[in-house]
Design an enzyme around this catalytic site. Structure first.
Site, PDB file in Angstrom:
ATOM      1  N   ASP A 172      -8.368   1.042   6.252  1.00 51.71           N
ATOM      2  CA  ASP A 172      -6.679   1.870   6.446  1.00 51.71           C
ATOM      3  C   ASP A 172      -6.713   2.865   7.619  1.00 51.71           C
ATOM      4  O   ASP A 172      -8.283   2.887   7.755  1.00 51.71           O
ATOM      5  CB  ASP A 172      -6.851   2.598   4.525  1.00 51.71           C
ATOM      6  CG  ASP A 172      -4.926   2.975   5.031  1.00 51.71           C
ATOM      7  OD1 ASP A 172      -4.147   2.362   5.537  1.00 51.71           O
ATOM      8  OD2 ASP A 172      -4.855   3.676   3.382  1.00 51.71           O
ATOM      9  N   HIS A 221       0.859  -1.195   0.147  1.00 54.92           N
ATOM     10  CA  HIS A 221       0.454  -0.013   0.124  1.00 54.92           C
ATOM     11  C   HIS A 221       0.807   0.978  -0.024  1.00 54.92           C
ATOM     12  O   HIS A 221       1.638   1.405   0.674  1.00 54.92           O
ATOM     13  CB  HIS A 221      -1.035  -0.789   0.964  1.00 54.92           C
ATOM     14  CG  HIS A 221      -1.516   1.196   1.087  1.00 54.92           C
ATOM     15  ND1 HIS A 221      -3.183   1.210   1.179  1.00 54.92           N
ATOM     16  CD2 HIS A 221      -1.334   2.105   2.144  1.00 54.92           C
ATOM     17  CE1 HIS A 221      -3.538   2.054   0.783  1.00 54.92           C
ATOM     18  NE2 HIS A 221      -3.075   2.566   2.226  1.00 54.92           N
ATOM     19  N   GLY A 252      -4.961   2.725  11.472  1.00 56.94           N
ATOM     20  CA  GLY A 252      -5.164   2.614  12.744  1.00 56.94           C
ATOM     21  C   GLY A 252      -5.265   0.802  13.234  1.00 56.94           C
ATOM     22  O   GLY A 252      -5.803   0.471  14.028  1.00 56.94           O
ATOM     23  N   ASP A 312       0.547   5.247  -0.420  1.00 49.84           N
ATOM     24  CA  ASP A 312       0.048   6.831   0.030  1.00 49.84           C
ATOM     25  C   ASP A 312       0.432   7.901  -0.425  1.00 49.84           C
ATOM     26  O   ASP A 312       1.628   7.789  -0.783  1.00 49.84           O
ATOM     27  CB  ASP A 312      -0.044   7.269   2.050  1.00 49.84           C
ATOM     28  CG  ASP A 312      -0.926   6.010   2.798  1.00 49.84           C
ATOM     29  OD1 ASP A 312      -1.746   5.940   2.378  1.00 49.84           O
ATOM     30  OD2 ASP A 312      -0.353   5.523   3.510  1.00 49.84           O
TER      31      ASP A 312
HETATM   32  C1  DX5 Z   1      -3.075   7.179   6.743  1.00 49.96           C
HETATM   33  C2  DX5 Z   1      -2.145   6.484   5.647  1.00 49.96           C
HETATM   34  C3  DX5 Z   1      -2.416   5.316   5.942  1.00 49.96           C
HETATM   35  C4  DX5 Z   1      -1.092   4.777   7.328  1.00 49.96           C
HETATM   36  C5  DX5 Z   1      -1.530   4.835   8.016  1.00 49.96           C
HETATM   37  O1  DX5 Z   1      -3.540   8.231   5.727  1.00 49.96           O
HETATM   38  O2  DX5 Z   1      -3.505   6.722   4.730  1.00 49.96           O
HETATM   39  O3  DX5 Z   1      -1.784   3.813   4.412  1.00 49.96           O
HETATM   40  O4  DX5 Z   1       0.087   4.725   6.183  1.00 49.96           O
HETATM   41  O5  DX5 Z   1      -1.225   3.967   8.962  1.00 49.96           O
HETATM   42  P1  DX5 Z   1      -1.729   3.623  10.630  1.00 49.96           P
HETATM   43  O6  DX5 Z   1      -1.701   2.315  10.058  1.00 49.96           O
HETATM   44  O7  DX5 Z   1      -0.435   3.521  11.300  1.00 49.96           O
HETATM   45  O8  DX5 Z   1      -2.296   4.161  11.019  1.00 49.96           O
HETATM   46 ZN    ZN Z   2      -2.828   4.927   2.543  1.00 46.27          ZN
END
Ligand code: DX5
Ligand code: ZN
Length: 214
Positions: A172, A32, A174, A34
Site C-alpha cells: 500500500d 481498500h 505510491g 483507510d
Molecule cells: C495511505 C493509505 C493508502 C492511500 C494510498 O496512508 O493507506 O491506502 O490511499 O494512496 P496512493 O496509492 O495514492 O499512494
Molecule cells: Zn491504506
C-alpha cells in the site's frame, strides 16, 4: 494471481456512490478502505459509521486498514461495519496478538500492517494468526507519496518468511503502473492503488494496472 485493490481514499468524495458503482462494474472484488484518526497518523478519514454506510451500497469485499492509536478500543466497531478483512498496525498497540485473535474470532480475515521502518521479523510469532500482511510502501497517512524502493527487498524477505503458509502479501502506497509490475514480481498478491487509479481516466488506468500485473 495478483490483484489490484482500489483505495477509496483516492476517490472523489463528492461522487463516492458513483465511484463504488464504477468499481463494481469493473469487478474489482476487494475495496481498500483507510481509517485514520489524526493521532496515529496525521490525517483523518472514514470512521466506522461511514464505512458501514459504504458497505451497504456495495457488494465488494471490504479491506479496512486501521490507522489509529488504541485499536483495542475501536476493533468492535470496525468489525460491526461488516468488513470481511481487517488489518491493524503492529506499531499501534502493545496487544497486536489479542486484536488479531478478536478479528479471527469474529470470522474475518486478519491482517497485520508494518510501517516502512518495521522489519518483517516481527511477524515470526504472528504467522499462525494472520491471513495477510500489509507492507506499507510509503509512510502512512498521506496519499500522493513516492514509493519506497527498499520495499521490494522487504516483500521478497516477507515471502521467504511466510514460506508455504497460506498468507497473502498486500502492499500500500505510491503504486503506479510501473511499480505495480515490480511489486508483483517481488511477490505481492494484493496491490493497493489510490491516486494512480482515480486521477484521470479511472477506467483506462484500471485496465493498464491490470495489464501490468498479468
Ligand atoms: C495511505 C493509505 C493508502 C492511500 C494510498 O496512508 O493507506 O491506502 O490511499 O494512496 P496512493 O496509492 O495514492 O499512494
Ligand atoms: Zn491504506
Amino acid at each position: 494471481m495478483a490483484q489490484i485493490l482500489p483505495s477509496i481514499f483516492g476517490a472523489n468524495i463528492l461522487r463516492l456512490q458513483d465511484e463504488i458503482e464504477f468499481l463494481q462494474s469493473e469487478k474489482t472484488g476487494i475495496l481498500h478502505v483507510d481509517l485514520m484518526d489524526g493521532n496515529f497518523v496525521s490525517n483523518i478519514a472514514f470512521g466506522p459509521n461511514q464505512i458501514a454506510a459504504l458497505k451497504q451500497v456495495s457488494t465488494m469485499v471490504f479491506d479496512v486498514h486501521m490507522m489509529l492509536a488504541n485499536p483495542e478500543s475501536h476493533i468492535d466497531d470496525v468489525i460491526k461495519t461488516g468488513a470481511e478483512m481487517v488489518s491493524v498496525h503492529y506499531e499501534s498497540t502493545p496487544h497486536i496478538h489479542y486484536i488479531l485473535q478478536k478479528i479471527k474470532k469474529a470470522g474475518r480475515q486478519a491482517g497485520v500492517v508494518l510501517n516502512p521502518g518495521t522489519p518483517e521479523s516481527v511477524l515470526e510469532y504472528l504467522l499462525d494468526d494472520i491471513d495477510y500482511v500489509l507492507l506499507m510502501t510509503i509512510n502512512p497517512g498521506q496519499p500522493g507519496q513516492v514509493f519506497i524502493e527498499k520495499s521490494l527487498e522487504k516483500i521478497r524477505n516477507t515471502k521467504k518468511l511466510i514460506a508455504n503458509r497460506n498468507i497473502k502479501i498486500e502492499v500500500d502506497g505510491g503504486v503506479n503502473i510501473e511499480i505495480a509490475k515490480k511489486v508483483k514480481d517481488a511477490g505481492a498478491d494484493l496491490i493497493v492503488v489510490g491516486g494512480a487509479l482515480f486521477n484521470g481516466n479511472a477506467k483506462e488506468n484500471y485496465q493498464l494496472l491490470n495489464k501490468a500485473i498479468q
